[in-house]
Design a protein around this motif. Structure first.
Motif, PDB file in Angstrom:
ATOM      1  N   GLU A 169       0.836  -1.195   0.000  1.00 58.88           N
ATOM      2  CA  GLU A 169       0.000   0.000   0.000  1.00 58.88           C
ATOM      3  C   GLU A 169       0.872   1.246   0.000  1.00 58.88           C
ATOM      4  OE1 GLU A 169      -3.954   1.406   2.501  1.00 58.88           O
ATOM      5  OE2 GLU A 169      -2.318   0.396   3.557  1.00 58.88           O
ATOM      6  N   ALA A 229      -2.146   6.346   0.167  1.00 62.75           N
ATOM      7  CA  ALA A 229      -3.399   5.589   0.278  1.00 62.75           C
ATOM      8  C   ALA A 229      -3.696   5.257   1.739  1.00 62.75           C
ATOM      9  CB  ALA A 229      -3.324   4.309  -0.550  1.00 62.75           C
ATOM     10  N   TYR A 230      -2.667   4.895   2.487  1.00 63.97           N
ATOM     11  CA  TYR A 230      -2.863   4.559   3.897  1.00 63.97           C
ATOM     12  C   TYR A 230      -3.305   5.770   4.704  1.00 63.97           C
ATOM     13  CZ  TYR A 230      -1.781   3.142   8.696  1.00 63.97           C
ATOM     14  OH  TYR A 230      -1.856   2.875  10.046  1.00 63.97           O
ATOM     15  N   LEU A 252      -4.775   8.487   3.571  1.00 62.43           N
ATOM     16  CA  LEU A 252      -6.125   8.847   3.143  1.00 62.43           C
ATOM     17  C   LEU A 252      -7.159   7.945   3.811  1.00 62.43           C
ATOM     18  CD1 LEU A 252      -5.482   9.511  -0.645  1.00 62.43           C
ATOM     19  CD2 LEU A 252      -6.131  11.215   1.063  1.00 62.43           C
ATOM     20  N   TYR A 253      -6.827   6.671   3.953  1.00 64.52           N
ATOM     21  CA  TYR A 253      -7.701   5.745   4.681  1.00 64.52           C
ATOM     22  C   TYR A 253      -7.905   6.230   6.116  1.00 64.52           C
ATOM     23  CZ  TYR A 253      -8.007   1.901   8.071  1.00 64.52           C
ATOM     24  OH  TYR A 253      -8.298   1.120   9.179  1.00 64.52           O
ATOM     25  N   ALA A 283     -10.121   9.222   6.297  1.00 60.30           N
ATOM     26  CA  ALA A 283     -11.522   8.907   6.001  1.00 60.30           C
ATOM     27  C   ALA A 283     -12.209   8.177   7.151  1.00 60.30           C
ATOM     28  CB  ALA A 283     -11.607   8.053   4.731  1.00 60.30           C
ATOM     29  N   SER A 307      -6.596   3.521  -6.096  1.00 59.51           N
ATOM     30  CA  SER A 307      -6.915   3.460  -4.669  1.00 59.51           C
ATOM     31  C   SER A 307      -6.877   4.850  -4.046  1.00 59.51           C
ATOM     32  CB  SER A 307      -5.929   2.534  -3.952  1.00 59.51           C
ATOM     33  OG  SER A 307      -6.141   2.553  -2.558  1.00 59.51           O
ATOM     34  N   GLU A 308      -5.870   5.635  -4.394  1.00 59.96           N
ATOM     35  CA  GLU A 308      -5.743   6.979  -3.841  1.00 59.96           C
ATOM     36  C   GLU A 308      -6.893   7.882  -4.299  1.00 59.96           C
ATOM     37  OE1 GLU A 308      -0.844   6.735  -3.670  1.00 59.96           O
ATOM     38  OE2 GLU A 308      -1.855   7.850  -5.264  1.00 59.96           O
ATOM     39  N   TRP A 357      -9.970   6.967  -2.194  1.00 57.71           N
ATOM     40  CA  TRP A 357      -9.918   7.497  -0.841  1.00 57.71           C
ATOM     41  C   TRP A 357     -10.049   9.013  -0.837  1.00 57.71           C
ATOM     42  CZ3 TRP A 357     -11.266   4.760   2.956  1.00 57.71           C
ATOM     43  CH2 TRP A 357     -10.920   3.419   3.064  1.00 57.71           C
ATOM     44  N   ILE A 390     -13.673   9.766  -0.913  1.00 62.47           N
ATOM     45  CA  ILE A 390     -14.300   9.476   0.379  1.00 62.47           C
ATOM     46  C   ILE A 390     -13.978  10.581   1.391  1.00 62.47           C
ATOM     47  CG2 ILE A 390     -14.330   7.875   2.337  1.00 62.47           C
ATOM     48  CD1 ILE A 390     -13.831   5.612   0.320  1.00 62.47           C
ATOM     49  N   VAL A 391     -12.726  11.021   1.401  1.00 65.92           N
ATOM     50  CA  VAL A 391     -12.332  12.105   2.306  1.00 65.92           C
ATOM     51  C   VAL A 391     -13.108  13.378   1.976  1.00 65.92           C
ATOM     52  CG1 VAL A 391     -10.448  13.660   2.971  1.00 65.92           C
ATOM     53  CG2 VAL A 391     -10.037  11.192   2.800  1.00 65.92           C
ATOM     54  N   ARG A 424     -16.533  13.075   3.364  1.00 60.62           N
ATOM     55  CA  ARG A 424     -16.495  13.204   4.830  1.00 60.62           C
ATOM     56  C   ARG A 424     -16.369  14.662   5.229  1.00 60.62           C
ATOM     57  NH1 ARG A 424     -14.762  10.742   9.717  1.00 60.62           N
ATOM     58  NH2 ARG A 424     -13.586  12.203  10.985  1.00 60.62           N
TER      59      ARG A 424
END
Length: 282
Positions: A150, A154-155, A157-158, A161, A257-258, A261, A264-265, A268
């Motif tokens: 990963e 990406a991590y 951003l996870y 989120a 993936s980025e 995320w 999603i961010v 949020r």
């Protein structure tokens, strides 16, 4: 990577501005830490009340306390001044109208001493609404570490989120050696904490780990903020600027993936903005 002594020095930076009512409790929570090898830096940012005098009085009683007086430049300028003079191996932040659990330093330092893979520690918070006396503990659920293949972006951003524990600067302990070139952006009056944390993480190796302490070790008081701080979250342009900074941090060519995320961010943050608007009207 720098090797540390059994009891490395920890610098705690406290920006101080017109918080005479709350400052003694803040300082007492720091001088009473179970971990004693501390440097407590109180930066008086041109306070017009007795905050500066209170800081000086405490410095006379405890040699670990350093007091700096400067013209008012804002919280970011005060924190940056503290970073300039911090001599510890690790650095943390506490606002002068908040408090730390007496075990804050000991417990946020422990993961570093237990594993060389840890490059950041993050603890839970306790929100305290002063007007009603209501308290709420948050960020106590475990979160996963970065996966093997990963990306760092990406991590993170996870984490952004999932919940809010990564956003603030003050519920963390940082390795001083990786704060090189990292400062609080004085041009921002919104989400400057988040940018600081992201800039720090940018300096870390790809295989870094975060030590999550699932206890509320920092106590954040609602009801002491000034009106400017409350209003910034109700302006959507501030959120948009922060999101633009986040996209720049991720890079020009984000992975699938980025991109996911990031969306999603963004969603949020839109919800958080609308909640801020409702609270402002209440």
């Amino acid at each position: 990577m720098k090797k540390f002594l059994a009891e490395p020095k920890v610098s705690i930076i406290v920006p101080v501005y017109n918080t005479a009512k709350y400052l003694p409790a803040c300082i007492e929570s720091l001088i009473g830490q179970t971990y004693q090898n501390l440097e407590i830096i109180l930066v008086d940012d041109g306070a017009t009340d007795d905050s500066g005098k209170i800081a000086d009085e405490y410095a006379k009683k405890d040699t670990r306390i350093k007091v700096v007086h400067q013209k008012n430049g804002g919280q970011s300028a005060a924190r940056n001044r503290g970073l300039e003079i911090a001599s510890g191996d690790f650095v943390g932040f506490i606002d002068s109208d908040d408090e730390a659990d007496r075990s804050f330093v000991e417990k946020t330092l422990a993961p570093y001493l237990e594993s060389e893979k840890v490059y950041l520690t993050v603890c839970g918070l306790q929100y305290h609404w002063l007007k009603s006396g209501t308290k709420q503990d948050v960020f106590l659920k475990p979160l996963r570490q970065k996966k093997k293949n990963e990306s760092k972006a990406a991590y993170i951003l996870y984490l952004l989120a999932i919940d809010g524990r990564i956003y603030s600067s003050f519920n963390k302990l940082y390795k001083k050696e990786f704060l090189n070139g990292v400062t609080f952006d004085k041009t921002l009056n919104f989400a400057e904490d988040t940018k600081f944390v992201l800039d720090y993480i940018k300096n870390l190796p790809e295989d870094f780990e975060i030590g999550f302490i699932l206890e509320p070790l920092c106590f954040y008081n609602y009801g002491t903020e000034n009106s400017t701080m409350r209003k910034t979250a109700t302006v959507w342009a501030n959120w948009q600027k922060s999101y633009s900074n986040l996209k720049k941090w991720v890079g020009k060519n984000p992975s699938i993936s980025e991109k996911m995320w990031l969306r999603i961010v963004h969603a949020r943050w839109r919800v958080s903005y609308l909640r801020s608007k409702r609270r402002a009207r209440a």
